[in-house]
Design an enzyme around this catalytic site. Structure first.
Site, PDB file in Angstrom:
ATOM      1  N   TYR A  52       0.838  -1.196   0.000  1.00  0.00           N
ATOM      2  CA  TYR A  52       0.000   0.000   0.000  1.00  0.00           C
ATOM      3  C   TYR A  52       0.877   1.252   0.000  1.00  0.00           C
ATOM      4  O   TYR A  52       1.608   1.512   0.950  1.00  0.00           O
ATOM      5  CB  TYR A  52      -0.979  -0.001   1.192  1.00  0.00           C
ATOM      6  CG  TYR A  52      -2.038  -1.101   1.094  1.00  0.00           C
ATOM      7  CD1 TYR A  52      -2.314  -1.727  -0.128  1.00  0.00           C
ATOM      8  CD2 TYR A  52      -2.753  -1.521   2.201  1.00  0.00           C
ATOM      9  CE1 TYR A  52      -3.258  -2.735  -0.229  1.00  0.00           C
ATOM     10  CE2 TYR A  52      -3.707  -2.528   2.109  1.00  0.00           C
ATOM     11  CZ  TYR A  52      -3.950  -3.132   0.890  1.00  0.00           C
ATOM     12  OH  TYR A  52      -4.881  -4.138   0.780  1.00  0.00           O
ATOM     13  N   SER A 215     -13.076  -3.872  -0.513  1.00  0.00           N
ATOM     14  CA  SER A 215     -13.809  -2.921  -1.376  1.00  0.00           C
ATOM     15  C   SER A 215     -15.325  -3.100  -1.267  1.00  0.00           C
ATOM     16  O   SER A 215     -16.006  -3.317  -2.276  1.00  0.00           O
ATOM     17  CB  SER A 215     -13.350  -3.046  -2.835  1.00  0.00           C
ATOM     18  OG  SER A 215     -12.028  -2.576  -2.975  1.00  0.00           O
ATOM     19  N   PRO A 216     -15.865  -2.972  -0.066  1.00  0.00           N
ATOM     20  CA  PRO A 216     -17.301  -3.232   0.128  1.00  0.00           C
ATOM     21  C   PRO A 216     -18.231  -2.220  -0.535  1.00  0.00           C
ATOM     22  O   PRO A 216     -19.426  -2.478  -0.628  1.00  0.00           O
ATOM     23  CB  PRO A 216     -17.460  -3.202   1.655  1.00  0.00           C
ATOM     24  CG  PRO A 216     -16.288  -2.431   2.161  1.00  0.00           C
ATOM     25  CD  PRO A 216     -15.174  -2.706   1.206  1.00  0.00           C
ATOM     26  N   GLY A 220     -16.970  -3.159  -9.873  1.00  0.00           N
ATOM     27  CA  GLY A 220     -15.835  -3.457 -10.745  1.00  0.00           C
ATOM     28  C   GLY A 220     -14.557  -3.540  -9.931  1.00  0.00           C
ATOM     29  O   GLY A 220     -14.582  -3.797  -8.730  1.00  0.00           O
ATOM     30  N   VAL A 225     -17.658   4.054  -6.568  1.00  0.00           N
ATOM     31  CA  VAL A 225     -18.558   3.669  -5.478  1.00  0.00           C
ATOM     32  C   VAL A 225     -19.966   3.505  -6.059  1.00  0.00           C
ATOM     33  O   VAL A 225     -20.418   4.369  -6.801  1.00  0.00           O
ATOM     34  CB  VAL A 225     -18.526   4.773  -4.406  1.00  0.00           C
ATOM     35  CG1 VAL A 225     -19.505   4.498  -3.288  1.00  0.00           C
ATOM     36  CG2 VAL A 225     -17.104   4.913  -3.857  1.00  0.00           C
ATOM     37  N   PHE A 226     -20.654   2.418  -5.734  1.00  0.00           N
ATOM     38  CA  PHE A 226     -22.007   2.236  -6.276  1.00  0.00           C
ATOM     39  C   PHE A 226     -23.041   3.061  -5.511  1.00  0.00           C
ATOM     40  O   PHE A 226     -24.099   3.383  -6.042  1.00  0.00           O
ATOM     41  CB  PHE A 226     -22.392   0.743  -6.318  1.00  0.00           C
ATOM     42  CG  PHE A 226     -22.404   0.042  -4.990  1.00  0.00           C
ATOM     43  CD1 PHE A 226     -23.472   0.169  -4.112  1.00  0.00           C
ATOM     44  CD2 PHE A 226     -21.332  -0.772  -4.610  1.00  0.00           C
ATOM     45  CE1 PHE A 226     -23.485  -0.485  -2.893  1.00  0.00           C
ATOM     46  CE2 PHE A 226     -21.332  -1.426  -3.378  1.00  0.00           C
ATOM     47  CZ  PHE A 226     -22.406  -1.278  -2.519  1.00  0.00           C
TER      48      PHE A 226
HETATM   49  N1  LIG Z   1      -6.842  -8.189  -0.341  1.00  0.00           N
HETATM   50  C1  LIG Z   1      -6.909  -7.443  -1.404  1.00  0.00           C
HETATM   51  O1  LIG Z   1      -6.547  -7.860  -2.517  1.00  0.00           O
HETATM   52  C2  LIG Z   1      -7.406  -6.040  -1.264  1.00  0.00           C
HETATM   53  C3  LIG Z   1      -7.637  -5.259  -2.404  1.00  0.00           C
HETATM   54  C4  LIG Z   1      -8.119  -3.958  -2.211  1.00  0.00           C
HETATM   55  C5  LIG Z   1      -8.345  -3.474  -0.941  1.00  0.00           C
HETATM   56  N2  LIG Z   1      -8.088  -4.254   0.144  1.00  0.00           N
HETATM   57  C6  LIG Z   1      -8.364  -3.775   1.514  1.00  0.00           C
HETATM   58  O2  LIG Z   1      -9.718  -3.389   1.554  1.00  0.00           O
HETATM   59  C7  LIG Z   1      -9.822  -2.066   2.061  1.00  0.00           C
HETATM   60  C8  LIG Z   1     -11.027  -1.404   1.455  1.00  0.00           C
HETATM   61  O3  LIG Z   1     -10.855  -1.246   0.050  1.00  0.00           O
HETATM   62  P1  LIG Z   1     -11.390   0.048  -0.686  1.00  0.00           P
HETATM   63  O4  LIG Z   1     -10.852   1.250  -0.049  1.00  0.00           O
HETATM   64  O5  LIG Z   1     -11.185  -0.160  -2.137  1.00  0.00           O
HETATM   65  O6  LIG Z   1     -12.934  -0.142  -0.354  1.00  0.00           O
HETATM   66  P2  LIG Z   1     -14.191   0.762  -0.105  1.00  0.00           P
HETATM   67  O7  LIG Z   1     -14.377   0.922   1.343  1.00  0.00           O
HETATM   68  O8  LIG Z   1     -15.269   0.069  -0.891  1.00  0.00           O
HETATM   69  O9  LIG Z   1     -13.897   2.155  -0.792  1.00  0.00           O
HETATM   70  C9  LIG Z   1     -13.388   3.252  -0.097  1.00  0.00           C
HETATM   71  C10 LIG Z   1     -13.333   4.410  -1.042  1.00  0.00           C
HETATM   72  O10 LIG Z   1     -14.668   4.736  -1.444  1.00  0.00           O
HETATM   73  C11 LIG Z   1     -14.971   6.065  -1.069  1.00  0.00           C
HETATM   74  N3  LIG Z   1     -16.361   6.093  -0.612  1.00  0.00           N
HETATM   75  C12 LIG Z   1     -16.972   5.244   0.231  1.00  0.00           C
HETATM   76  N4  LIG Z   1     -18.262   5.576   0.375  1.00  0.00           N
HETATM   77  C13 LIG Z   1     -18.467   6.647  -0.400  1.00  0.00           C
HETATM   78  C14 LIG Z   1     -19.597   7.420  -0.695  1.00  0.00           C
HETATM   79  N5  LIG Z   1     -20.787   7.162  -0.138  1.00  0.00           N
HETATM   80  N6  LIG Z   1     -19.464   8.444  -1.568  1.00  0.00           N
HETATM   81  C15 LIG Z   1     -18.276   8.707  -2.106  1.00  0.00           C
HETATM   82  N7  LIG Z   1     -17.152   8.009  -1.856  1.00  0.00           N
HETATM   83  C16 LIG Z   1     -17.249   6.979  -1.020  1.00  0.00           C
HETATM   84  C17 LIG Z   1     -14.017   6.407   0.031  1.00  0.00           C
HETATM   85  O11 LIG Z   1     -13.828   7.817   0.049  1.00  0.00           O
HETATM   86  P3  LIG Z   1     -13.700   8.566   1.466  1.00  0.00           P
HETATM   87  O12 LIG Z   1     -12.390   8.171   2.018  1.00  0.00           O
HETATM   88  O13 LIG Z   1     -13.797  10.003   1.081  1.00  0.00           O
HETATM   89  O14 LIG Z   1     -14.865   8.106   2.268  1.00  0.00           O
HETATM   90  C18 LIG Z   1     -12.775   5.665  -0.400  1.00  0.00           C
HETATM   91  O15 LIG Z   1     -12.065   6.383  -1.378  1.00  0.00           O
HETATM   92  C19 LIG Z   1      -8.482  -1.414   1.714  1.00  0.00           C
HETATM   93  O16 LIG Z   1      -8.176  -0.322   2.562  1.00  0.00           O
HETATM   94  C20 LIG Z   1      -7.547  -2.563   1.933  1.00  0.00           C
HETATM   95  O17 LIG Z   1      -7.229  -2.659   3.304  1.00  0.00           O
HETATM   96  C21 LIG Z   1      -7.644  -5.523  -0.013  1.00  0.00           C
END
Ligand SMILES: NC(=O)c1ccc[n+]([C@@H]2O[C@H](COP(=O)([O-])OP(=O)(O)OC[C@H]3O[C@@H](n4cnc5c(N)ncnc54)[C@H](OP(=O)(O)O)[C@@H]3O)[C@@H](O)[C@H]2O)c1
Length: 305
Positions: A52, A215-216, A220, A225-226
Site C-alpha cells: 500500500y 472494497s465493500p 468493478g 462507489v455504487f
Molecule cells: N486483499 C486485497 O486484494 C485487497 C484489495 C483492495 C483493498 N483491500 C483492503 O480493503 C480495504 C477497502 O478497500 P477500498 O478502499 O477499495 O474499499 P471501499 O471501502 O469500498 O472504498 C473506499 C473508497 O470509497 C470512497 N467512498 C466510500 N463511500 C463513499 C460514498 N458514499 N461516496 C463517495 N465516496 C465513497 C471512500 O472515500 P472517502 O475516504 O472520502 O470516504 C474511499 O475512497 C483497503 O483499505 C484494503 O485494506 C484488499
C-alpha cells in the site's frame, strides 16, 4: 463495536476492519485524527499490506498512532505480503524478508495476522510452511491467513502448513457478489452459474475461515462507489428506502447487507472519512430481514432462478 472470533483462533476482533490502503491520502495530522476516531469507535483492527503506497501507508500509520508498547497492545494489526512488481512471490525468503520490513515500518515486534496477498502459482507450500513456522516460533506473527484464494489453493497450503488459515480476504460487495450468485444458480445455463471461485463462500463457512470482504462499496475493480451512483438507480432506490426505514445512511445498509450473511464476515472498510466510518459502525446494530437482504440483492440486477 460487536466482536467475533477470527476463524478458528481465539483472537477476538471487531466485526469491521479498518482498511489502510488509502491512508496516505491523508496528511499525518488527519491520519492521526482518523485512527484515534476509529479507536474510540472500538475499531482497533487495522488491515495493511506491504504494497500500500509502497510501504508508506504502514509508515504513516505507525507515526500517526505514535506507536509504542502501550499503543501496540490496544490494536490488532494485520498485514499482507507476496505481491512484487510484475510477479507474485510466496518463497520462504520473500515472506521472511517482507515480514521484517513490515514490522520495521509499523514499528512493532509482531503482527497479529499475516495474509498471503494473491496466489502465486509457483508456490512451494513446503517453503511457506517453513516460513510460517519460523515466523510463529520467533513471535513475529501470531496468526496466518490468505487473500484472494480459492478452496483448492487453501487446501494445498493447508496440506503443509500446520497453522490454521484463519482468514481469506476476498472482493465482495452488493455489486460484486458472484460468490453468492453462483451458489443460487448451481448447474443453471446462465452467467450467474459460472463458478469463478471454487465455491469459496461455502468452503470458508465449512472450515470456519473468516471471509474479509474488501472494497465493500466499489463496483468493478476500483471503478467507483455504487452508493449514490446513477449507474445503479434501482439498487440505490432500494438501499435508500431501507436506510429511511432504519433512519441511517445508505453506507450503513451496504455494510449491514454483508454483516447479515451468516458466514460471519469481517468487512474491510476503506473510507478515510470519520462520518462514513461512524455510519459503517452503525451497521453492527442492524439486522436486515431476509426480505430486505434479498430485495437488495435483486435490486443490484441479480435474478433468482
Ligand atoms: N486483499 C486485497 O486484494 C485487497 C484489495 C483492495 C483493498 N483491500 C483492503 O480493503 C480495504 C477497502 O478497500 P477500498 O478502499 O477499495 O474499499 P471501499 O471501502 O469500498 O472504498 C473506499 C473508497 O470509497 C470512497 N467512498 C466510500 N463511500 C463513499 C460514498 N458514499 N461516496 C463517495 N465516496 C465513497 C471512500 O472515500 P472517502 O475516504 O472520502 O470516504 C474511499 O475512497 C483497503 O483499505 C484494503 O485494506 C484488499
Amino acid at each position: 463495536m460487536r466482536t467475533m472470533k477470527l476463524g478458528t483462533s481465539s483472537l477476538e476482533v471487531p466485526v469491521l476492519s479498518v482498511g489502510c490502503m488509502r491512508l496516505t491520502s491523508l496528511n499525518e495530522r488527519d491520519a492521526e485524527q482518523y485512527i484515534q476516531h476509529a479507536l474510540e469507535l472500538g475499531a482497533n483492527f487495522f488491515d495493511h499490506a506491504d504494497i500500500y503506497d509502497s510501504g508508506k501507508c504502514e509508515e504513516l500509520f505507525a507515526k500517526a498512532i505514535h506507536m509504542n508498547d502501550d499503543v501496540r497492545e490496544k490494536v490488532i494489526l494485520q498485514s499482507k505480503c507476496g505481491i512484487r512488481k510484475g510477479m507474485f512471490d510466496f518463497s520462504k525468503e520473500h515472506i521472511l524478508h517482507s515480514v521484517d520490513n513490515i514490522l520495521s515500518r509499523l514499528q512493532t515486534d509482531y503482527l497479529d495476522v499475516l495474509l498471503l496477498h494473491r496466489p502465486d502459482t509457483l508456490v512451494e507450500p513446503e517453503e511457506v510452511a517453513e516460513a510460517f513456522d519460523l515466523l510463529e516460533k520467533s513471535g513475529k506473527v501470531r496468526h496466518f491467513g490468505v487473500s484472494n484464494q480459492n478452496p483448492m489453493q487453501i487446501q494445498l497450503l493447508q496440506k503443509y502448513v500446520k497453522q490454521p488459515i484463519v482468514a481469506n480476504q476476498l472482493q465482495l460487495s452488493i455489486t460484486n457478489s458472484n460468490m453468492i450468485s453462483n451458489g443460487f444458480n448451481v448447474n443453471m445455463e446462465n452467467d450467474a452459474a459460472v463458478n469463478r471461485d471454487g465455491s469459496v463462500l461455502d468452503f470458508c463457512r465449512l472450515h470456519d475461515i473468516t471471509i474479509q470482504p474488501w472494497s465493500p462499496f466499489q463496483y468493478g475493480f476500483f471503478e467507483g462507489v455504487f452508493l449514490g451512483n446513477e449507474k445503479f438507480p434501482e439498487l440505490n432506490q432500494k438501499i435508500d428506502e431501507i436506510a429511511n426505514k432504519y433512519e441511517v445512511s445508505n453506507i450503513t445498509i451496504a455494510v449491514a447487507w454483508l454483516l447479515r450473511h451468516p458466514a460471519n464476515m469481517q468487512p474491510v472498510i476503506g473510507t478515510m472519512n470519520r462520518e462514513r466510518l461512524n455510519d459503517c459502525v452503525k451497521a453492527t446494530g442492524i439486522n436486515l430481514t431476509r426480505e430486505e437482504w434479498y430485495s437488495i440483492y435483486r435490486a443490484a440486477g441479480n435474478v433468482l432462478p
